[in-house]
Write a protein that holds these residues in place. Structure first.
Motif, PDB file in Angstrom:
ATOM      1  N   GLN A   1       0.834  -1.200   0.000  1.00 27.20           N
ATOM      2  CA  GLN A   1       0.000   0.000   0.000  1.00 27.20           C
ATOM      3  C   GLN A   1       0.869   1.250   0.000  1.00 27.20           C
ATOM      4  O   GLN A   1       0.600   2.207  -0.758  1.00 27.20           O
ATOM      5  CB  GLN A   1      -0.894  -0.039   1.237  1.00 27.20           C
ATOM      6  N   GLU A   2       1.907   1.261   0.789  1.00 24.67           N
ATOM      7  CA  GLU A   2       2.815   2.415   0.833  1.00 24.67           C
ATOM      8  C   GLU A   2       3.523   2.609  -0.504  1.00 24.67           C
ATOM      9  O   GLU A   2       3.671   3.738  -0.987  1.00 24.67           O
ATOM     10  CB  GLU A   2       3.830   2.225   1.952  1.00 24.67           C
TER      11      GLU A   2
ATOM     12  N   GLY B   1       0.953   3.771  -3.170  1.00 23.73           N
ATOM     13  CA  GLY B   1       0.469   5.093  -2.790  1.00 23.73           C
ATOM     14  C   GLY B   1       1.474   6.171  -3.139  1.00 23.73           C
ATOM     15  O   GLY B   1       1.115   7.233  -3.666  1.00 23.73           O
TER      16      GLY B   1
ATOM     17  N   TRP C   1      -2.096   6.819  -5.042  1.00 25.69           N
ATOM     18  CA  TRP C   1      -3.313   6.127  -4.649  1.00 25.69           C
ATOM     19  C   TRP C   1      -3.624   6.336  -3.168  1.00 25.69           C
ATOM     20  O   TRP C   1      -2.727   6.371  -2.317  1.00 25.69           O
ATOM     21  CB  TRP C   1      -3.188   4.625  -4.904  1.00 25.69           C
ATOM     22  N   GLU C   2      -4.891   6.417  -2.860  1.00 20.91           N
ATOM     23  CA  GLU C   2      -5.403   6.272  -1.513  1.00 20.91           C
ATOM     24  C   GLU C   2      -6.192   4.961  -1.482  1.00 20.91           C
ATOM     25  O   GLU C   2      -6.416   4.340  -2.525  1.00 20.91           O
ATOM     26  CB  GLU C   2      -6.276   7.467  -1.136  1.00 20.91           C
ATOM     27  N   PHE C   3      -6.614   4.545  -0.303  1.00 17.95           N
ATOM     28  CA  PHE C   3      -7.215   3.215  -0.198  1.00 17.95           C
ATOM     29  C   PHE C   3      -8.453   3.234   0.677  1.00 17.95           C
ATOM     30  O   PHE C   3      -8.539   3.999   1.636  1.00 17.95           O
ATOM     31  CB  PHE C   3      -6.186   2.220   0.369  1.00 17.95           C
ATOM     32  N   ARG C   4      -9.400   2.356   0.308  1.00 21.60           N
ATOM     33  CA  ARG C   4     -10.601   2.152   1.109  1.00 21.60           C
ATOM     34  C   ARG C   4     -10.873   0.646   1.185  1.00 21.60           C
ATOM     35  O   ARG C   4     -10.455  -0.108   0.298  1.00 21.60           O
ATOM     36  CB  ARG C   4     -11.791   2.890   0.519  1.00 21.60           C
TER      37      ARG C   4
ATOM     38  N   ALA D   1      -7.846   0.592  -4.359  1.00 22.11           N
ATOM     39  CA  ALA D   1      -7.049   1.789  -4.596  1.00 22.11           C
ATOM     40  C   ALA D   1      -7.910   2.853  -5.253  1.00 22.11           C
ATOM     41  O   ALA D   1      -8.668   2.573  -6.188  1.00 22.11           O
ATOM     42  CB  ALA D   1      -5.857   1.464  -5.487  1.00 22.11           C
TER      43      ALA D   1
ATOM     44  N   ASP E   1      -7.995  10.178  -7.006  1.00 21.44           N
ATOM     45  CA  ASP E   1      -8.889  11.342  -7.091  1.00 21.44           C
ATOM     46  C   ASP E   1     -10.345  10.942  -6.861  1.00 21.44           C
ATOM     47  O   ASP E   1     -11.263  11.400  -7.564  1.00 21.44           O
ATOM     48  CB  ASP E   1      -8.735  12.039  -8.450  1.00 21.44           C
TER      49      ASP E   1
END
Length: 267
Positions: free
Chosen positions: A37-38, A41, A46-49, A61, A64
């Motif tokens: 993830q790091e 990102g 990318w951000e994550f949910r 991922a 925007d």
């Protein structure tokens, strides 16, 4: 090569349900979910949910605010190859999985439900290349393609295209557009006249440690400028940046060894 820039649907329709056979998602299963993830990102912004957890911890991922890929965690006792897996759309994953088996492929996972998101299966073609099948419900797949940080293209690398070409045509209804050069074993597969994936026979250049495999291309604004950042984050460059028929590309791996390509597509 890519779908309409900034959209994920055919003919520019934003985030619409895909026609069967269209690449609609891409997913990666790893051992180190937090470190992966790091890496992505920092590389792609990318951000994550959270996503469905049928196969263990799983993240979607987001670029925007729009979903572009999935990353999940392998169980500690599963020593599987770390690889990006493209998912092809289906209106009936059970029927598609059965067709895969009848045409000489295998189904290794599913079909199974992923919460309310949809229904999936993971299989392999007769050459051993792994791919997913996705029947969408609430989750239609990638919300954007062809912009920096999102997928741009998927290509199957195999010993020779003839080995698997009939399989994909039968299972997903693809039509073929042969390479311009008779000396090139490079075939683009079409749906409704639009290019969706590519099959490239590379002969003995096929990596022996990977065999036949799908390669996902991620769009970036500057391939050459992205490579130093990738290596600083722990990734590796397998094929340096070079100009090709679709744009400037490089083949790389993440810290766990998952191969993917970077591309700055031709306008």
């Amino acid at each position: 090569m890519t779908e309409a820039r900034g959209s994920a649907g055919q003919n520019g329709a934003a985030h619409a349900r895909r026609a069967p056979g269209t690449p609609c998602w891409v997913s990666l299963m790893v051992h180190g979910l937090a470190s992966t993830q790091e890496f992505y990102g920092a590389l792609f912004g990318w951000e994550f949910r959270p996503g469905p957890r049928q196969l263990g911890p799983y993240l979607r991922a987001v670029l925007d605010g729009r979903e572009v890929a999935g990353i999940g965690q392998l169980p500690p006792d599963r020593q599987l190859p770390i690889a990006w897996t493209p998912y092809l759309a289906s209106d009936d994953v059970n029927q598609t999985a059965e067709t895969v088996r009848l045409c000489g492929g295998t189904i290794g996972v599913g079909p199974l439900d992923a919460d309310e998101a949809g229904r999936l299966a993971i299989g392999s073609d007769p050459s051993g290349a792994v791919f997913g099948i996705w029947q969408a419900a609430s989750h239609l797949g990638v919300a954007v393609t062809g912009v920096p940080g999102a997928t741009a293209w998927n290509e199957l690398l195999t010993f020779e295209s003839a080995t698997v070409l009939k399989f994909y045509e039968t299972v997903f209804g693809f039509e073929r557009r042969p390479a311009d050069s008779p000396d090139s074993d490079d075939i683009t597969l079409l749906l409704r006249g639009s290019p969706v994936v590519n099959i490239r026979g590379v002969g003995n250049a096929l990596p022996r440690d990977r065999g036949s495999h799908w390669l996902t291309y991620f769009e970036v604004a500057d391939v050459d400028g992205t490579l130093p950042r990738l290596t600083a984050l722990g990734g590796h460059v397998l094929t340096p940046a070079h100009d090709g028929p679709w744009g400037r590309t490089a083949v790389v791996t993440d810290p766990e060894g998952a191969r993917f390509a970077l591309i700055r597509s031709n306008a």
